[in-house]
Design a protein around this motif. Structure first.
Motif: not given
Length: 478
Positions: A445-469
């Protein structure tokens, strides 16, 4: 009796073979045809009429926002293309070159434009001298060439039609506002004219347009769960202005570099319409861009008064919509199948019994619903029904997108969705390019976009587990 033309041939089911379904529609609806020039297509009259309607609506919107149309050359000298390093590196694999003119070898290679930033910059350097010369709000409708390896009609061809807006401004703030303003024009157009819901957002650095500081996008979801980038808008900052030595005398009497944008959409939108709305019977066209909005099919045309009444209705409706009367000797059944396959939003049937009752039958392409309408109310009812078709198409696409949008909190969950559930995946990201690369390599999969309407699904990156931005939309794409 002469043998009647055979009914419209079957279209491959999208569930059986989506790619074949798509090309069946392109060819059988007479939108485009292959040519002897590999990777290029002939856009046939029906397909081009859709593009003309797209062009008309967008061109009106551009002019309402103060833009003027211009036309730049088709060729770019190699030295001009090389002035902006990131830009030329981004396009190098797709560039077609002209090396000979007539019988003479050219002293300098000419690139067949893949995009026109360098040409506009060269022009701006000649005509901009003072802050009074700014802004310049330009657009052009042209074809461009990109030497694609894998091609498919409308979605990816070596030559395609598009519009490219290019603007230049006194301040960064003005240019940034323009970038977002034009993104919103595209989003509104997709939803209000094409009945196609889109996600608005900014691209990651990896997916950014070559030479841009920021690239914004509108992303749509197709029937098969793949994303399609429908239009983009780029903020360039003053990078191109510096590379091309574009300077103006400011209000402080000092020399400054201006700030630029570019934005565009292409005939790929026709592919988006097919794959968002089409079904196993063919095209389903949004009324705003349908070449024919209402098709009149006379039933028992040989009977007295039927054709006269059909012509009368055509004359009446031609004042409020794009209408066609099919008075050929094909059977009504053949005509029903033909115009259903061509995606005409409304079919109007009129026969002797209808005339007796002062009514007609109208069939909606999007839902198949049959409505009996008094001939006295027809002129009021048609615009109402065309709006209902648009709204129905939009809602159906919105519901499908909702059903095909998933969330993932960790890599295992994301990988399972990517493998088994076509659609958008919403997941958090740390902002690290390495994680973006890993998701492409390991999950496809590829990143499609960082949407203007943000949601906080979790606090960590889905890939590495570090804090998410950011929360991102991920997916497979055309």
């Amino acid at each position: 009796m002469a043998q009647q033309k055979k009914m419209v041939e079957d279209i491959t089911s999208m569930d059986e073979d989506f790619a074949k379904w798509y090309t069946d529609i392109v060819r059988k609806a007479e939108l485009a045809e292959y040519t002897s020039v590999k990777g290029c297509m002939v856009i046939r009259p029906y397909g081009y009429a859709i593009w003309e309607n797209i062009q008309h609506i967008l061109d009106t919107k551009f002019k309402e926002t103060g833009h003027e149309n211009v036309c730049m050359p088709m060729f770019i000298p190699e030295s001009l293309l090389n002035k902006e390093k990131d830009h030329v590196e981004g396009f190098a694999p797709e560039v077609a070159w002209v090396t000979q003119g007539g019988n003479e070898k050219l002293e300098e290679r000419l690139c067949v434009r893949p995009t026109s930033e360098t040409l506009f910059c060269d022009h701006y350097a000649n005509i901009i001298h003072s802050y009074r010369d700014l802004p310049k709000l330009y657009n052009q409708w042209v074809s461009v060439v990109r030497w694609e390896k894998t091609t498919r009609p409308f979605l990816r061809t070596r030559e395609f039609l598009w519009q490219e807006g290019h603007t230049i401004h006194e301040t960064a703030e003005e240019a940034q506002e323009e970038t977002i303003r034009m993104l919103n024009v595209y989003a509104d157009f997709c939803e209000q004219a094409l009945a196609m819901p889109v996600v608005k957002g900014v691209k990651t650095e990896k997916e950014r347009f070559a030479g841009a500081e920021d690239t914004y996008t509108v992303e749509a979801l197709m029937h098969d769960g793949k994303a399609l980038q429908s239009a983009t808008s780029h903020y360039f900052g003053d990078g191109f202005a510096k590379a091309f030595n574009i300077l103006y005398s400011g209000r402080d009497n000092k020399q400054h570099h201006p700030f630029q944008t570019s934005w565009g959409c292409t005939t790929r939108l026709i592919g988006a319409i097919i794959m968002t709305h089409g079904d196993d019977n063919g095209l389903v066209l949004p009324p705003a861009v349908a070449p024919i909005q209402v098709i009149i099919v006379p039933v028992a045309m040989h009977k007295e008064g039927v054709l006269d009444k059909a012509n009368e209705l055509k004359e009446k409706l031609s004042k409020i919509c794009r209408v066609k009367l099919d008075d050929t000797d094909n059977s009504p059944g053949w005509k029903f199948a033909e115009y259903e396959m061509k995606g005409v939003p409304l079919r109007l049937e009129i026969g002797p019994k209808d005339i007796e009752k002062n009514q007609c039958v109208i069939v909606r392409r999007d839902s198949g619903e049959k409505i009996f309408v008094s001939l006295d109310e027809l002129e009021a009812k048609i615009p109402e029904l065309l709006k209902a078709v648009h709204d129905g198409m939009y809602q159906k696409a919105l519901d499908r997108r909702a059903a095909m949008t998933f969330t993932a909190k960790d890599f295992a969950e994301l990988k399972d969705i990517a493998d088994n559930k076509p659609g958008f995946i919403k997941a958090m990201w740390c902002g690290d390019r390495a994680c973006e690369d890993k998701l492409k390599e390991d999950a496809g999969i590829t990143s499609r976009c960082i949407p203007f309407e943000q949601e906080n699904i979790s606090d960590v990156c889905v890939c590495c587990g570090k804090p998410a931005k950011h929360m991102l939309y991920w997916g497979k794409a055309y």
